[in-house]
Design a protein around this motif. Sequence first.
Motif, PDB file in Angstrom:
ATOM      1  N   GLY A   1      66.160  96.009 -35.581  1.00  0.00           N
ATOM      2  CA  GLY A   1      67.083  96.899 -36.179  1.00  0.00           C
ATOM      3  C   GLY A   1      66.590  98.160 -36.780  1.00  0.00           C
ATOM      4  N   GLN A   2      65.185  98.226 -37.054  1.00  0.00           N
ATOM      5  CA  GLN A   2      64.406  99.122 -37.674  1.00  0.00           C
ATOM      6  C   GLN A   2      63.780  99.808 -36.540  1.00  0.00           C
ATOM      7  N   ALA A   3      63.501  99.434 -35.383  1.00  0.00           N
ATOM      8  CA  ALA A   3      62.626  99.944 -34.343  1.00  0.00           C
ATOM      9  C   ALA A   3      63.431  99.908 -32.800  1.00  0.00           C
ATOM     10  N   SER A   4      62.940 101.050 -32.277  1.00  0.00           N
ATOM     11  CA  SER A   4      63.638 100.830 -30.736  1.00  0.00           C
ATOM     12  C   SER A   4      62.923 100.037 -30.115  1.00  0.00           C
ATOM     13  N   LEU A   5      61.702  99.677 -30.179  1.00  0.00           N
ATOM     14  CA  LEU A   5      60.759  99.104 -29.531  1.00  0.00           C
ATOM     15  C   LEU A   5      59.743  98.592 -30.084  1.00  0.00           C
ATOM     16  N   VAL A   6      59.186  97.211 -30.069  1.00  0.00           N
ATOM     17  CA  VAL A   6      58.188  96.588 -30.717  1.00  0.00           C
ATOM     18  C   VAL A   6      57.514  95.695 -29.590  1.00  0.00           C
ATOM     19  N   VAL A   7      56.100  96.190 -29.122  1.00  0.00           N
ATOM     20  CA  VAL A   7      55.551  95.739 -27.943  1.00  0.00           C
ATOM     21  C   VAL A   7      53.896  95.622 -28.388  1.00  0.00           C
TER      22      VAL A   7
ATOM     23  N   ARG B   1      69.154 102.251 -31.028  1.00  0.00           N
ATOM     24  CA  ARG B   1      68.853 101.191 -30.486  1.00  0.00           C
ATOM     25  C   ARG B   1      68.670 101.011 -28.917  1.00  0.00           C
ATOM     26  N   ALA B   2      67.872 100.012 -28.643  1.00  0.00           N
ATOM     27  CA  ALA B   2      67.751  99.601 -27.116  1.00  0.00           C
ATOM     28  C   ALA B   2      69.042  99.313 -26.340  1.00  0.00           C
ATOM     29  N   LEU B   3      69.088 100.080 -25.117  1.00  0.00           N
ATOM     30  CA  LEU B   3      70.265  99.807 -24.603  1.00  0.00           C
ATOM     31  C   LEU B   3      69.790  98.831 -23.173  1.00  0.00           C
ATOM     32  N   ARG B   4      68.573  99.292 -22.838  1.00  0.00           N
ATOM     33  CA  ARG B   4      68.035  98.314 -21.650  1.00  0.00           C
ATOM     34  C   ARG B   4      66.537  98.291 -21.769  1.00  0.00           C
ATOM     35  N   VAL B   5      66.072  97.347 -21.481  1.00  0.00           N
ATOM     36  CA  VAL B   5      64.434  97.003 -21.457  1.00  0.00           C
ATOM     37  C   VAL B   5      63.957  96.556 -19.979  1.00  0.00           C
ATOM     38  N   ALA B   6      63.038  97.037 -19.510  1.00  0.00           N
ATOM     39  CA  ALA B   6      62.382  96.404 -18.264  1.00  0.00           C
ATOM     40  C   ALA B   6      60.827  96.545 -18.109  1.00  0.00           C
ATOM     41  N   MET B   7      60.300  95.567 -17.750  1.00  0.00           N
ATOM     42  CA  MET B   7      59.006  95.299 -17.524  1.00  0.00           C
ATOM     43  C   MET B   7      58.336  96.188 -16.312  1.00  0.00           C
TER      44      MET B   7
ATOM     45  N   VAL C   1      62.012 101.416 -21.529  1.00  0.00           N
ATOM     46  CA  VAL C   1      63.264 101.226 -22.695  1.00  0.00           C
ATOM     47  C   VAL C   1      64.239 102.482 -22.777  1.00  0.00           C
ATOM     48  N   GLU C   2      65.308 102.464 -22.498  1.00  0.00           N
ATOM     49  CA  GLU C   2      66.387 103.368 -22.537  1.00  0.00           C
ATOM     50  C   GLU C   2      67.088 103.150 -23.998  1.00  0.00           C
ATOM     51  N   THR C   3      67.264 104.098 -24.870  1.00  0.00           N
ATOM     52  CA  THR C   3      67.899 103.955 -26.136  1.00  0.00           C
ATOM     53  C   THR C   3      69.173 104.930 -26.097  1.00  0.00           C
ATOM     54  N   ASP C   4      69.955 104.501 -27.397  1.00  0.00           N
ATOM     55  CA  ASP C   4      71.042 105.258 -27.646  1.00  0.00           C
ATOM     56  C   ASP C   4      70.462 106.237 -28.837  1.00  0.00           C
ATOM     57  N   ASP C   5      70.633 107.623 -28.461  1.00  0.00           N
ATOM     58  CA  ASP C   5      70.343 108.682 -29.224  1.00  0.00           C
ATOM     59  C   ASP C   5      70.898 108.522 -30.727  1.00  0.00           C
TER      60      ASP C   5
ATOM     61  N   VAL D   1      47.054  90.628 -20.811  1.00  0.00           N
ATOM     62  CA  VAL D   1      47.985  89.751 -20.014  1.00  0.00           C
ATOM     63  C   VAL D   1      49.448  89.835 -20.300  1.00  0.00           C
ATOM     64  N   PRO D   2      50.077  90.388 -19.057  1.00  0.00           N
ATOM     65  CA  PRO D   2      51.505  90.856 -19.344  1.00  0.00           C
ATOM     66  C   PRO D   2      52.400  89.616 -19.294  1.00  0.00           C
ATOM     67  N   THR D   3      53.344  89.697 -20.505  1.00  0.00           N
ATOM     68  CA  THR D   3      54.128  88.525 -20.757  1.00  0.00           C
ATOM     69  C   THR D   3      55.389  88.829 -19.970  1.00  0.00           C
ATOM     70  N   GLY D   4      56.236  87.859 -19.806  1.00  0.00           N
ATOM     71  CA  GLY D   4      57.545  87.807 -19.072  1.00  0.00           C
ATOM     72  C   GLY D   4      58.723  87.820 -19.949  1.00  0.00           C
ATOM     73  N   ASP D   5      58.680  88.119 -21.223  1.00  0.00           N
ATOM     74  CA  ASP D   5      59.681  87.814 -22.298  1.00  0.00           C
ATOM     75  C   ASP D   5      60.452  89.224 -22.791  1.00  0.00           C
ATOM     76  N   ALA D   6      60.355  90.277 -21.842  1.00  0.00           N
ATOM     77  CA  ALA D   6      61.177  91.620 -22.319  1.00  0.00           C
ATOM     78  C   ALA D   6      62.620  91.022 -22.606  1.00  0.00           C
ATOM     79  N   GLN D   7      63.006  91.544 -23.799  1.00  0.00           N
ATOM     80  CA  GLN D   7      64.456  91.341 -24.375  1.00  0.00           C
ATOM     81  C   GLN D   7      64.790  92.530 -25.237  1.00  0.00           C
ATOM     82  N   ILE D   8      66.113  92.453 -25.678  1.00  0.00           N
ATOM     83  CA  ILE D   8      66.595  93.264 -26.793  1.00  0.00           C
ATOM     84  C   ILE D   8      67.016  92.249 -27.777  1.00  0.00           C
ATOM     85  N   LEU D   9      66.290  92.219 -29.131  1.00  0.00           N
ATOM     86  CA  LEU D   9      66.816  91.304 -30.082  1.00  0.00           C
ATOM     87  C   LEU D   9      68.005  91.701 -30.742  1.00  0.00           C
TER      88      LEU D   9
END
Length: 270
Positions: free
Chosen positions: A170-176, A252-258, A244-248, A182-190
């Motif tokens: 809620g305070q960041a658009s992306l935490v990575v 907040r994130a609208l879409r996330v993709a590895m 990541v695509e965000t709402d200006d 090693v790339p992980t497979g858990d991309a998500q929007i919290l």
Amino acid sequence: MRLLFLGDVMGRTGRAAIAERLPKLREAWRLDFVVVNGENATGGMGLSADHARGILAAGADVVTLGDHAFDQKDIVPLLEQEPRILRPINYSKLAPGRGARVYDAPGGRKVLVAQVLGRVFMKQPFDDPFSAIEPVLKAHPLGGAVQAVVVDIHAEATSEKMGMGHWCDGQASLVVGTHTHVPTGDAQILPGGTAYLSDAGMCGDYNSVIGMEKLEPMRRFVTGMSKARFEPAAGEATLSGVFVETDDRTGRALRVAMVRQGGRLQDAAP
């Protein structure tokens, strides 16, 4: 806003992939802002001044570092001169450079980028990353002072990275996460609207042991003895990261993709 984060650049092959592919990705994906972790770009240990300039010239808006931030000595004066390079915020306050800054993006928008180092299983006793990032986020409210916030959590433990994701939700658009290569497979929007990925992976040759030529790491695992230095693997690199695509309005994130571009891993596009 359309954001791209690329994981740890590993040696010559990673730098070459950034130089060749990042300009094309910026255009093809209409990217507004790009952050690249460059802390292994020089021989797998740190980032030299020349290599930092090369990553910026290829299209990175910001280059983050990590626990190898000061391995290459000529990066130290550049950290004081070049605001687009960030070292971790929870290093000593006497360390050169800064760990968070606000940057301009197209259309008059503002992006806060910050990096913190984890402490679990890390060799050095860094300051608490959670208390280090909290005042920075409070001073730059998402959707108010800035239109996007990117936090790079450079850490060994996935649990600590996940904790940081929820701490910043809620305070960041992306935490990575970065560091483990090693790339992980858990991309998500919290639930609070923050995009999250435990590890972006590396920009390097995956026919390797986390980016290093296989022989010496395997010798050490099998025999417990070292014979030679680690050397970055020299095969074709895969660019790994997250889009990541965000709402200006809210940030907040609208879409996330590895992202897995080229090399040995399957290509992907947002």
